[in-house]
Design an enzyme around this catalytic site. Structure first.
Site, mmCIF file in Angstrom:
data_model
loop_
_atom_site.group_PDB
_atom_site.id
_atom_site.type_symbol
_atom_site.label_atom_id
_atom_site.label_comp_id
_atom_site.label_asym_id
_atom_site.label_seq_id
_atom_site.Cartn_x
_atom_site.Cartn_y
_atom_site.Cartn_z
ATOM 1 N N ASP A 44 -13.013 4.796 3.103
ATOM 2 C CA ASP A 44 -11.934 5.320 3.941
ATOM 3 C C ASP A 44 -12.017 4.693 5.321
ATOM 4 O OD1 ASP A 44 -9.927 6.724 5.175
ATOM 5 O OD2 ASP A 44 -11.123 8.545 5.444
ATOM 6 N N LYS A 67 -10.245 4.205 11.880
ATOM 7 C CA LYS A 67 -11.406 4.905 12.422
ATOM 8 C C LYS A 67 -12.149 4.004 13.413
ATOM 9 C CE LYS A 67 -12.417 7.648 8.251
ATOM 10 N NZ LYS A 67 -12.451 9.009 8.824
ATOM 11 N N ASP A 121 -5.368 8.917 8.463
ATOM 12 C CA ASP A 121 -6.783 9.226 8.225
ATOM 13 C C ASP A 121 -6.968 10.638 7.674
ATOM 14 O OD1 ASP A 121 -9.490 8.713 8.136
ATOM 15 O OD2 ASP A 121 -9.851 9.354 10.197
ATOM 16 N N ARG A 174 -6.335 14.876 1.516
ATOM 17 C CA ARG A 174 -5.442 15.953 1.064
ATOM 18 C C ARG A 174 -4.200 15.396 0.362
ATOM 19 N NH1 ARG A 174 -5.139 18.074 7.090
ATOM 20 N NH2 ARG A 174 -7.215 17.142 6.938
#
Length: 502
Positions: free
Chosen positions: A274, A281, A351, A355
């Protein structure tokens, strides 16, 4: 490594090593007292000289103790007797095992399982000793060109129980402990794999291998083409920036006498890497985002342990494999996605992708008409702020299910704590352009993430485990923890009617 239980006196043990406890201040445990009596006070004289105080984790290895058949006696500091709790017990076991492994004791009889641990029985002490032993000896060195070797590693460990009537309980504890440890190792191995190898296709290959290894397991892989047909646009959007195809692995275990019995469904977030996507990030620590698939890894490990135990229950494990990368085809902040359920989501931050994958997976599992659904995900940094790195967050739309999971966490010492999910938190997810936004701001971030998921879990009893703080460790001990495999297996043991308490 071989484990067994027995019930016998320490002086009769003919082994490479006997392991006994010493409490603070220099006070022998009952078993150590027996050895001291046989040796005419040899052990107590050493303690009087100050060789061992009895502080937690202190070790003193004795050779050729007078009157004792065993070649060696390992004295283990256990701290103050009345303060010996669960955490300290497991730490003592691990330090003991490391000492035995490093000092060439290839077999040992361990009497630490006779120590009194507050509120815990023989089953718990033996099972935790097995799990702690396996955990302490775990290594992940397959990518090292020179692998460290132990000259005379520990090969056989016997746990002593106080009475013969507890032997069956001890044997059951070993069986359960070994199966759980196997699942924990599988989870750790998947989590620790580098992301250039452990992509969604790799997750799928491991799921297929599990089906090859166990007759009770079948596996189905759903690729992007089928996801498109199913309308899983939210899931697909997250993986659009990556050249690695998104894949959802369905692992089905049938152990219930009634093959049509409603299954328990476990859904694991499997973001094999991720980057944050367009909402990139920070670079520092980004390597640890290979652990964003630890939810899927824990479901995989749980399914493996389940198959080893051959429990009479039907369970379906879903590994929601995906990779979130920036790219010319990546989804963007401002995009509006139509989920498999038909509900629409405005993307405010790419990010907050887990979900968006899970919501479609939760809709997909409706077809199984599940008894209940538990999703496991490294979902929110907010959970780390709320609960730190020691306790997993539990949120649920069903009080009895939440209670079952928290109870299983207590039994297994794989701690979890329930957080609220009140209606007011849903207000934070409102969007002027879609049915909901994918984030709800900083306040209560763990709760609003669960509220988001709950909108896709209305047709069954559902619980969400946020393992963002507990799935891996940073720093010197960096690596996957294998949590919450122990808790999930305990939950399934309870559901299948297995008695694990005296």
């Amino acid at each position: 490594m071989e484990f067994s239980v027995k019930s016998g006196s320490p002086e009769k043990q003919r082994s490479a090593c006997i392991v006994v406890g010493v409490f603070e201040p220099r006070r022998l445990s009952p078993v150590a007292e027996q050895l001291d009596k046989i040796s005419d006070g040899y052990i107590s004289s050493l303690l009087r000289r100050g060789d061992l105080e009895g502080k937690p984790g202190q070790m003193l290895l004795l050779h050729q103790v007078p009157g004792v058949l065993s070649e060696r006696v390992l004295l283990v500091g256990c701290g103050k007797e009345r303060e010996l709790g669960e955490r300290q017990y497991k730490e003592i076991i691990q330090k003991t095992i490391n000492t035995l492994n490093e000092t060439g004791s290839m077999e040992a009889v361990c009497f630490l399982t006779e120590l009194h641990v507050k509120g815990r029985d023989t089953y718990w002490k033996v099972r935790q000793a097995v799990e702690a032993t396996k955990d302490g000896l775990y290594t992940f060195d397959q990518f090292k060109s020179v692998k460290p070797e132990t000259r005379r590693p520990l090969r056989k460990l016997v746990f002593n129980v106080p009475t013969r009537r507890e032997l069956n309980l001890g044997e059951k504890a070993i069986t359960h402990g070994l199966a759980i440890a196997s699942g924990v190792k599988a989870c750790k191995d998947l989590g620790n794999m580098p992301p250039n190898i452990a992509n969604p296709a790799y997750l799928a290959s491991q799921a297929r291998r599990l089906a090859d290894d166990y007759e009770t397991i079948t596996t189905k892989i759903i690729g992007e083409q089928e996801m498109e047909k199913l309308g899983m646009s939210s899931y697909l959007a997250v993986g659009r920036g990556s050249k690695n195809e998104s894949m959802m692995s369905i692992i089905e275990y049938k152990g219930h006498p009634d093959s049509e019995a409603k299954p328990i469904v476990l859904v694991g977030k499997g973001l094999t890497f991720d980057s944050g996507g367009i909402s990139l990030k920070p670079g520092e620590g980004m390597d640890e985002m290979k652990y964003d698939m630890c939810g899927a890894a824990s479901v995989f490990g749980t399914m493996k342990a389940l198959a080893k135990l051959n429990l009479p229950v039907n369970v379906i494990g879903v590994l929601a494999g995906c990779e979130n990368m920036p790219g010319s085809n990546a989804y963007r902040p401002g995009d509006i996605l139509t989920t498999m359920s038909g509900q629409t989501v405005e993307v405010l931050n790419t990010d907050a992708e887990g979900r968006l994958v899970l919501c479609d997976a939760l809709t997909y599992v409706e077809r199984f008409e599940p008894d209940c659904v538990v999703d496991v995900a490294t979902l929110t940094g907010a959970c780390v702020i709320a609960l730190g790195h020691h306790i997993t967050g539990v949120l649920s739309n069903h009080n009895p299910l939440a209670h079952e999971l928290v109870n299983a966490s207590e039994q297994s010492s794989d701690r979890a704590w329930r957080l609220p999910m009140a209606d007011e938190y849903h207000e934070q997810l409102k969007s002027p352009f879609a049915d909901m936004a994918n984030i709800g701001g900083r306040p209560g971030g763990t709760i609003t993430a669960a509220c988001f998921l709950s909108k896709f879990a209305k047709k069954y009893n559902w619980a969400h485990l946020d393992i963002a703080g507990t799935a891996w460790k940073s720093g010197a001990a960096k690596g996957s923890t294998g949590r919450p495999v122990s808790m999930l297996v305990q939950f399934l043991l309870n559901r299948s009617g297995q008695e694990t308490e005296e």
